[in-house]
Write a protein that holds these residues in place. Structure first.
Motif, PDB file in Angstrom:
ATOM      1  N   PHE A  95      23.325 -53.091  50.815  1.00 55.95           N
ATOM      2  CA  PHE A  95      23.984 -53.437  49.556  1.00 55.95           C
ATOM      3  C   PHE A  95      24.506 -52.228  48.761  1.00 55.95           C
ATOM      4  O   PHE A  95      25.490 -52.358  48.035  1.00 55.95           O
ATOM      5  CB  PHE A  95      23.028 -54.248  48.666  1.00 55.95           C
ATOM      6  CG  PHE A  95      22.889 -55.683  49.090  1.00 55.95           C
ATOM      7  CD1 PHE A  95      23.741 -56.654  48.602  1.00 55.95           C
ATOM      8  CD2 PHE A  95      21.917 -56.062  49.992  1.00 55.95           C
ATOM      9  CE1 PHE A  95      23.627 -57.972  48.996  1.00 55.95           C
ATOM     10  CE2 PHE A  95      21.780 -57.391  50.399  1.00 55.95           C
ATOM     11  CZ  PHE A  95      22.648 -58.341  49.895  1.00 55.95           C
ATOM     12  N   HIS A  96      23.828 -51.091  48.841  1.00 57.59           N
ATOM     13  CA  HIS A  96      24.253 -49.919  48.063  1.00 57.59           C
ATOM     14  C   HIS A  96      24.450 -50.281  46.592  1.00 57.59           C
ATOM     15  O   HIS A  96      25.517 -50.049  46.003  1.00 57.59           O
ATOM     16  CB  HIS A  96      25.553 -49.318  48.619  1.00 57.59           C
ATOM     17  CG  HIS A  96      25.394 -48.681  49.957  1.00 57.59           C
ATOM     18  ND1 HIS A  96      24.685 -47.512  50.153  1.00 57.59           N
ATOM     19  CD2 HIS A  96      25.842 -49.054  51.177  1.00 57.59           C
ATOM     20  CE1 HIS A  96      24.705 -47.190  51.431  1.00 57.59           C
ATOM     21  NE2 HIS A  96      25.390 -48.118  52.080  1.00 57.59           N
ATOM     22  N   LEU A  97      23.428 -50.872  45.979  1.00 58.78           N
ATOM     23  CA  LEU A  97      23.538 -51.307  44.588  1.00 58.78           C
ATOM     24  C   LEU A  97      23.415 -50.132  43.621  1.00 58.78           C
ATOM     25  O   LEU A  97      22.790 -49.114  43.927  1.00 58.78           O
ATOM     26  CB  LEU A  97      22.453 -52.342  44.284  1.00 58.78           C
ATOM     27  CG  LEU A  97      22.495 -53.635  45.104  1.00 58.78           C
ATOM     28  CD1 LEU A  97      21.327 -54.525  44.731  1.00 58.78           C
ATOM     29  CD2 LEU A  97      23.817 -54.370  44.906  1.00 58.78           C
ATOM     30  N   HIS A  98      23.987 -50.325  42.421  1.00 59.92           N
ATOM     31  CA  HIS A  98      23.866 -49.341  41.338  1.00 59.92           C
ATOM     32  C   HIS A  98      23.530 -50.076  40.040  1.00 59.92           C
ATOM     33  O   HIS A  98      23.908 -51.238  39.854  1.00 59.92           O
ATOM     34  CB  HIS A  98      25.175 -48.563  41.151  1.00 59.92           C
ATOM     35  CG  HIS A  98      25.460 -47.607  42.261  1.00 59.92           C
ATOM     36  ND1 HIS A  98      25.973 -48.012  43.480  1.00 59.92           N
ATOM     37  CD2 HIS A  98      25.301 -46.253  42.339  1.00 59.92           C
ATOM     38  CE1 HIS A  98      26.125 -46.953  44.265  1.00 59.92           C
ATOM     39  NE2 HIS A  98      25.724 -45.878  43.602  1.00 59.92           N
ATOM     40  N   TYR A  99      22.815 -49.369  39.164  1.00 52.99           N
ATOM     41  CA  TYR A  99      22.608 -49.900  37.822  1.00 52.99           C
ATOM     42  C   TYR A  99      23.943 -49.836  37.069  1.00 52.99           C
ATOM     43  O   TYR A  99      24.901 -49.199  37.514  1.00 52.99           O
ATOM     44  CB  TYR A  99      21.542 -49.087  37.080  1.00 52.99           C
ATOM     45  CG  TYR A  99      20.142 -49.276  37.628  1.00 52.99           C
ATOM     46  CD1 TYR A  99      19.395 -50.417  37.315  1.00 52.99           C
ATOM     47  CD2 TYR A  99      19.562 -48.307  38.440  1.00 52.99           C
ATOM     48  CE1 TYR A  99      18.104 -50.582  37.802  1.00 52.99           C
ATOM     49  CE2 TYR A  99      18.280 -48.467  38.929  1.00 52.99           C
ATOM     50  CZ  TYR A  99      17.552 -49.603  38.613  1.00 52.99           C
ATOM     51  OH  TYR A  99      16.287 -49.768  39.103  1.00 52.99           O
ATOM     52  N   SER A 100      23.985 -50.488  35.914  1.00 48.21           N
ATOM     53  CA  SER A 100      25.232 -50.536  35.145  1.00 48.21           C
ATOM     54  C   SER A 100      25.684 -49.155  34.684  1.00 48.21           C
ATOM     55  O   SER A 100      26.875 -48.947  34.420  1.00 48.21           O
ATOM     56  CB  SER A 100      25.070 -51.464  33.936  1.00 48.21           C
ATOM     57  OG  SER A 100      23.949 -51.071  33.156  1.00 48.21           O
ATOM     58  N   ASP A 101      24.745 -48.183  34.611  1.00 48.87           N
ATOM     59  CA  ASP A 101      25.124 -46.820  34.204  1.00 48.87           C
ATOM     60  C   ASP A 101      25.528 -45.948  35.385  1.00 48.87           C
ATOM     61  O   ASP A 101      25.780 -44.759  35.224  1.00 48.87           O
ATOM     62  CB  ASP A 101      23.988 -46.150  33.430  1.00 48.87           C
ATOM     63  CG  ASP A 101      22.718 -45.998  34.267  1.00 48.87           C
ATOM     64  OD1 ASP A 101      22.720 -46.421  35.449  1.00 48.87           O
ATOM     65  OD2 ASP A 101      21.717 -45.472  33.760  1.00 48.87           O
ATOM     66  N   GLY A 102      25.556 -46.547  36.606  1.00 45.24           N
ATOM     67  CA  GLY A 102      25.979 -45.807  37.791  1.00 45.24           C
ATOM     68  C   GLY A 102      24.850 -45.218  38.603  1.00 45.24           C
ATOM     69  O   GLY A 102      25.096 -44.670  39.687  1.00 45.24           O
ATOM     70  N   THR A 103      23.609 -45.311  38.121  1.00 45.99           N
ATOM     71  CA  THR A 103      22.465 -44.779  38.868  1.00 45.99           C
ATOM     72  C   THR A 103      22.186 -45.643  40.091  1.00 45.99           C
ATOM     73  O   THR A 103      22.174 -46.871  39.980  1.00 45.99           O
ATOM     74  CB  THR A 103      21.212 -44.744  37.974  1.00 45.99           C
ATOM     75  OG1 THR A 103      21.495 -44.026  36.780  1.00 45.99           O
ATOM     76  CG2 THR A 103      20.039 -44.098  38.710  1.00 45.99           C
ATOM     77  N   PRO A 104      21.960 -45.041  41.251  1.00 44.72           N
ATOM     78  CA  PRO A 104      21.673 -45.839  42.449  1.00 44.72           C
ATOM     79  C   PRO A 104      20.411 -46.679  42.282  1.00 44.72           C
ATOM     80  O   PRO A 104      19.414 -46.218  41.713  1.00 44.72           O
ATOM     81  CB  PRO A 104      21.494 -44.786  43.551  1.00 44.72           C
ATOM     82  CG  PRO A 104      22.246 -43.594  43.059  1.00 44.72           C
ATOM     83  CD  PRO A 104      22.076 -43.609  41.569  1.00 44.72           C
ATOM     84  N   PHE A 105      20.462 -47.909  42.771  1.00 47.66           N
ATOM     85  CA  PHE A 105      19.311 -48.816  42.739  1.00 47.66           C
ATOM     86  C   PHE A 105      18.586 -48.726  44.080  1.00 47.66           C
ATOM     87  O   PHE A 105      19.197 -48.889  45.134  1.00 47.66           O
ATOM     88  CB  PHE A 105      19.772 -50.252  42.495  1.00 47.66           C
ATOM     89  CG  PHE A 105      18.676 -51.278  42.605  1.00 47.66           C
ATOM     90  CD1 PHE A 105      17.895 -51.605  41.506  1.00 47.66           C
ATOM     91  CD2 PHE A 105      18.415 -51.909  43.821  1.00 47.66           C
ATOM     92  CE1 PHE A 105      16.879 -52.548  41.606  1.00 47.66           C
ATOM     93  CE2 PHE A 105      17.407 -52.850  43.929  1.00 47.66           C
ATOM     94  CZ  PHE A 105      16.635 -53.168  42.824  1.00 47.66           C
ATOM     95  N   VAL A 106      17.271 -48.458  44.037  1.00 51.65           N
ATOM     96  CA  VAL A 106      16.438 -48.392  45.252  1.00 51.65           C
ATOM     97  C   VAL A 106      15.346 -49.448  45.107  1.00 51.65           C
ATOM     98  O   VAL A 106      14.526 -49.377  44.180  1.00 51.65           O
ATOM     99  CB  VAL A 106      15.826 -46.993  45.442  1.00 51.65           C
ATOM    100  CG1 VAL A 106      14.975 -46.959  46.717  1.00 51.65           C
ATOM    101  CG2 VAL A 106      16.919 -45.940  45.502  1.00 51.65           C
ATOM    102  N   LEU A 107      15.324 -50.421  46.000  1.00 49.68           N
ATOM    103  CA  LEU A 107      14.450 -51.584  45.860  1.00 49.68           C
ATOM    104  C   LEU A 107      12.984 -51.215  45.742  1.00 49.68           C
ATOM    105  O   LEU A 107      12.312 -51.614  44.795  1.00 49.68           O
ATOM    106  CB  LEU A 107      14.657 -52.536  47.042  1.00 49.68           C
ATOM    107  CG  LEU A 107      13.789 -53.803  47.041  1.00 49.68           C
ATOM    108  CD1 LEU A 107      14.096 -54.658  45.822  1.00 49.68           C
ATOM    109  CD2 LEU A 107      14.015 -54.604  48.315  1.00 49.68           C
TER     110      LEU A 107
END
Length: 347
Positions: free
Chosen positions: A226-238
Motif C-alpha cells: 500500500f505505501h500509505l502516508h499520514y496526511s502530513d506526508g509521513t510514511p505509515f508503517v503498520l
C-alpha cells in the motif's frame, strides 16, 4: 551294564500316568486346530512366554484394533462385552474399566430413549443414528452409531456396534460455514478488509482490495503493497503504528500506481489468543470523494474573498449578509461612512 527289564507293574503304572497327559495333549491340539486357542504359555529359560497363534481370523482382529472407528460388542442388557482402543479414546476411559461397564452410562438422558429404540432396531436388522456420547471428563462427543445383531454366537440378544466420531467433522463443518460467511462478507463489502499475520504479511483480502490494485495481494507485506502516508506526508508503517494501541479512524493517503490519489480512514485491531498476537485486522474506508467535496466547499467559501470584484450576498429580505474585501474598498473610495462599512463587514 544292561538295565533290567521293567516289570509288568511298572509298565502299568507308567501307562496310567501317561494316559491323562496324552488325553490333555490331544484336547489342547484339538482346541488349537479348531481355533479355540489364541495363544500358548510356554516355560523357557527366561521364564514363561506367551506365543500368540495366528489363525484365519487374525487379520480381522488386527483390523478391529487399528480401525479409526470404535467397535463394541453389547449384551442384551447393554453391558459392554468387548471394545477396541478407539472406542475407549472416544469415551476417554481406560480399557479395563470400559469393558464390563454399561453402555447406558455414556448416554445423555435425552438420547437414552433414542438409543434403546436404535438397539431394538439393530437386533431386527440394522440401525443407524447420530447421538452424543458422554466422555469420562464430562465432555460430549457427537457420534454416528451403527448397530446390528451379533449372529452365530451362544449369546442371544447380543449386538455389535460401530461408533464413528463426528467431532472433527462437526468442527470442520462449522468452520466451513464460518468461512463461507467470512468469504461472503469479504466479497461484498465496499470497504477494504485485510487480515495480516503477526509479521504484517497479508493472508486474506477482500475483493475491494483486489479491485483497487487489479491483482491478488495475498502473501505480500502490507506496507509494501500500500505505501500509505499520514496526511502530513509521513510514511505509515503498520507494525510501528500498532506498537502500543489499536488504531481507529486514522487518516492516510495512498497513491495508486496510475498516479491517482486516494484517502482512507484506517482502523486496525490485533487478534489476541493465549496472550499473544496471532494476526492483525485492517479496515480501510475510502473517503476520497468526501475529501474532494470538502476541498471544493473550502475553495468555494474562500473564492469570494479572493475575487478582485465586489461580491455582496443578501438574504431573501435584501439584507446584506456578506461582502468581500473588494466591496469594502470601493465603498471607502466612494466615501461611504465607516459605520456603514463596519455594518456590512460585521454582517
Amino acid at each position: 551294564m544292561n538295565k533290567p527289564d521293567k516289570t509288568r507293574q511298572q509298565l502299568s503304572d507308567e501307562l496310567r500316568e501317561i494316559t491323562p497327559r496324552m488325553m490333555e495333549a490331544e484336547e489342547s491340539l484339538r482346541a488349537i486346530l479348531s481355533g479355540e486357542v489364541d495363544g500358548l504359555v510356554v516355560k523357557t529359560a527366561e521364564g514363561d512366554r506367551v506365543f500368540t497363534l495366528s489363525g484365519a481370523d487374525h487379520p480381522y482382529r488386527i483390523m478391529v484394533e487399528t480401525m479409526n472407528e470404535g467397535a463394541v460388542t453389547l449384551a442384551i442388557d447393554g453391558t459392554i462385552l468387548f471394545c477396541n482402543q478407539r472406542f475407549t479414546d472416544i469415551v476417554k476411559g481406560p480399557l479395563e474399566k470400559v469393558i464390563g461397564s454399561s453402555i447406558f452410562q455414556y448416554l445423555t438422558s435425552t438420547d437414552l430413549a433414542l438409543f434403546k429404540g436404535l438397539f431394538e432396531q439393530g437386533l431386527r436388522g440394522t440401525g443407524k443414528m447420530e447421538l452424543a456420547l458422554r466422555a469420562g471428563d464430562n465432555s460430549f462427543a457427537s457420534v454416528l452409531l451403527s448397530i446390528s445383531a451379533l449372529e452365530h454366537t451362544d449369546m442371544p440378544g447380543a449386538a455389535c456396534m460401530v461408533v464413528t466420531d463426528l467431532t472433527e467433522q462437526k468442527r470442520n463443518a462449522k468452520m466451513l460455514a464460518e468461512e463461507k460467511l467470512t468469504t461472503q462478507i469479504l466479497n461484498q463489502a465496499a470497504e477494504i478488509f485485510i487480515l495480516c499475520d503477526p509479521r504484517g504479511r497479508i493472508i486474506r483480502a477482500s475483493q475491494s482490495s483486489d479491485r483497487l490494485f487489479g491483482k491478488n495481494l495475498i502473501l505480500q507485506a502490507f506496507d509494501k503493497a500500500f505505501h500509505l502516508h499520514y496526511s502530513d506526508g509521513t510514511p505509515f508503517v503498520l507494525l510501528s503504528a500498532m506498537s502500543s494501541n489499536d488504531l481507529h479512524a486514522v487518516e492516510v493517503t495512498f497513491k495508486h500506481p496510475n498516479k491517482k490519489l486516494f484517502s482512507f480512514l484506517l482502523s486496525a485491531n490485533a487478534l489476541i489468543a493465549d496472550k499473544s498476537t496471532i494476526g492483525i485486522v485492517v479496515i480501510m474506508v475510502d473517503i476520497s470523494e468526501r475529501k474532494k467535496a470538502e476541498e471544493k466547499i473550502e475553495h468555494l467559501a474562500s473564492f469570494p474573498q479572493l475575487n478582485p470584484h465586489p461580491v455582496i450576498e443578501t438574504d431573501l429580505k435584501g439584507q446584506v449578509i456578506f461582502c468581500n474585501a473588494a466591496t469594502l474598498r470601493i465603498l471607502k473610495e466612494l466615501n461611504v461612512p465607516d459605520n456603514v462599512r463596519m455594518f456590512l463587514r460585521v454582517i
